[in-house]
Scaffold this active site. Structure first.
Site, PDB file in Angstrom:
ATOM      1  N   GLU A 232      -1.921   2.923   0.770  1.00 26.81           N
ATOM      2  CA  GLU A 232      -3.100   3.689   1.172  1.00 26.81           C
ATOM      3  C   GLU A 232      -2.635   4.921   1.933  1.00 26.81           C
ATOM      4  O   GLU A 232      -1.741   4.824   2.777  1.00 26.81           O
ATOM      5  CB  GLU A 232      -4.014   2.896   2.122  1.00 26.81           C
ATOM      6  CG  GLU A 232      -4.707   1.703   1.552  1.00 26.81           C
ATOM      7  CD  GLU A 232      -5.531   0.961   2.603  1.00 26.81           C
ATOM      8  OE1 GLU A 232      -6.616   0.481   2.253  1.00 26.81           O
ATOM      9  OE2 GLU A 232      -5.091   0.856   3.764  1.00 26.81           O
ATOM     10  N   ILE A 233      -3.215   6.043   1.622  1.00 26.82           N
ATOM     11  CA  ILE A 233      -3.170   7.204   2.515  1.00 26.82           C
ATOM     12  C   ILE A 233      -4.630   7.506   2.811  1.00 26.82           C
ATOM     13  O   ILE A 233      -5.411   7.731   1.878  1.00 26.82           O
ATOM     14  CB  ILE A 233      -2.468   8.417   1.876  1.00 26.82           C
ATOM     15  CG1 ILE A 233      -1.016   8.074   1.536  1.00 26.82           C
ATOM     16  CG2 ILE A 233      -2.519   9.622   2.827  1.00 26.82           C
ATOM     17  CD1 ILE A 233      -0.263   9.185   0.821  1.00 26.82           C
TER      18      ILE A 233
END
Length: 338
Positions: A232-233
Site C-alpha cells: 500500500e502507498i
C-alpha cells in the site's frame, strides 16, 4: 508499554533530495531480520537510494540491538523503531474469548490459513485500526507499507509519494484478488448496517462496483474482491478521517476480527471503495512485485527490454482467473492491463 524511540541519523555529502512528508513502514518481528533486510535491499536499490525516505519499524516487543544495527545500516535515510502499545495488540475487553477460541478451532479444523492464530488476528486488527496513529507515524502524511520477504522487480524512477499528492490520490495498490469467504462471512453485513446508519460517509462517486456485482449498490451482494494490502502507498489522513475512524470502531465492536478472521485487506478495500471517489484510488501498473505466492510484472516492452524490470512478464497474476484487476479497470475506466 511506551513506544521505543531510537533514531539513527545518516550523514550525506550531497544535499537531501526533495521529499514528501512520508515514511517506508514495516511491521516486523526480530526473528524476521533476514526477510526484512531482503525487502529493504530491494526497495533501497530500486527506489529509495535516490530519495532517502525514512524507515519506520514497529514491533509488538522491543527491537534487538542486532535488528536496529543491521536495518539502520541498510537504510539510506533515517530509521526509527517503535513498540506497539499493549492494548492495541491484545484481546479487547468486549470479546468473549471462549467464543472466539471455539471459532478459531473450527477454522483451524477446516484448514483456514491462520485460522487458529490469535497473533494473526492481533496483527489484522492493528493494521486495520491503529498503526496510523502510532506516535512515530503521526507526524507523517504518507506511508509505503513494506512487508518482510517481498520481491520488488522494477526500478522506480520517480517519487510515488509525489505522484500520489500531485494527482490527488489517497490509496494505491498493485494486486487485487478475492478474499477467502470463510474468514469474513459477516463483514459485509456489518458494513451494510454501518452504511445504513451513516449514509453521509458514502462518497457519491464511490467504487462500490469493485466490491459488489450487478451495480446493486450497498444492498447488493459482496463479491469478496480486495486490494492486496501487503503493498500500500496511501494517505495516512484517510485512515485518520472521521468516516474511517467510525467504520473501524463499528467493526471492532462487532468482534469479527476475533470471532471470524477479518483481515486489514478487506477492511481497507471496503473503506476505500465506499468513502473515496474512485478517481482517488490508483493502480501502479509500472511496479513489479511479489508477495508469496503471487506476483505481477509489467507487460509493456519498454519495462521489459530497457532493463527497468527483471521479472517474468508471462507469470503475471493480473491475468490469473482469480485476479480482480479487470473488475477494477471496469470501475475505474481503464481499458487494458499494462
Amino acid at each position: 508499554m511506551e513506544p521505543l524511540h531510537r533514531r539513527q541519523r545518516k550523514i550525506h555529502c550531497d544535499p537531501d533530495p526533495p521529499r514528501q512528508n512520508a515514511t517506508l513502514l514495516m511491521l516486523v518481528r526480530n526473528f524476521e531480520i533476514d526477510d526484512a533486510l531482503s525487502s529493504m535491499r530491494q526497495i533501497e536499490d530500486r527506489f529509495n537510494r535516490r530519495y532517502r525516505y525514512p524507515w519506520t519499524f514497529l514491533n509488538d516487543e522491543e527491537f534487538t540491538q542486532e535488528f536496529i544495527q543491521l536495518t539502520s545500516g541498510m537504510a539510506s535515510g533515517d530509521t526509527e523503531y517503535g513498540i506497539v502499545p499493549k492494548d492495541e495488540w491484545s484481546w479487547p475487553d468486549h470479546i468473549d474469548r471462549q467464543k472466539a477460541r471455539t471459532s478459531m478451532k473450527t477454522m483451524e479444523d477446516d484448514g483456514v490459513i491462520y485460522g487458529g492464530s490469535v497473533t494473526y488476528r492481533h496483527m489484522c486488527r492493528y493494521n486495520s485500526g491503529f498503526f496510523f496513529n502510532h506516535p512515530l507515524v503521526l507526524k507523517y502524511d504518507w506511508y509505503w507499507r513494506v512487508e518482510p520477504s517481498i520481491e520488488f522487480y522494477c526500478d522506480m524512477n520517480y517519487d510515488p509519494f509525489k505522484f500520489m499528492k500531485d494527482n490527488n490520490k489517497a490509496y494505491s495498490f498493485v494486486i487485487a484478488m478475492p478474499d477467502y469467504p470463510k474468514t469474513i462471512p459477516t463483514l459485509w453485513d456489518a458494513t451494510q448496517r454501518f452504511a445504513e446508519r451513516y449514509p453521509k460517509y458514502i462518497d457519491k462517486d464511490n467504487a462500490i462496483d469493485f466490491i459488489v456485482d450487478g451495480q446493486k449498490g450497498i444492498k447488493g451482494p459482496y463479491n469478496f474482491c480486495h486490494f492486496w494490502s501487503n503493498f500500500e502507498i496511501a494517505d495516512l489522513n484517510f485512515w485518520r478521517s472521521e468516516a474511517y475512524t467510525k467504520y473501524f470502531q463499528w467493526l471492532d465492536e462487532e468482534g469479527g476480527f476475533y470471532y471470524e478472521r477479518w483481515g486489514d485487506a478487506p477492511v481497507h478495500s471496503i473503506a476505500a471503495s465506499l468513502f473515496l471517489p474512485k478517481d482517488r484510488i490508483h493502480h501502479f501498473a509500472d511496479i513489479g512485485y511479489k508477495h508469496t505466492p503471487w506476483l505481477r510484472c509489467p507487460t509493456d516492452d519498454e519495462s521489459y527490454f530497457s532493463g527497468r524490470c527483471l521479472c517474468n512478464r508471462h507469470e503475471n497474476f493480473d491475468e490469473h482467473v482469480y485476479s480482480c484487476l479487470p473488475k477494477w479497470f471496469n470501475v475505474a475506466g481503464e481499458s487494458s492491463i499494462k
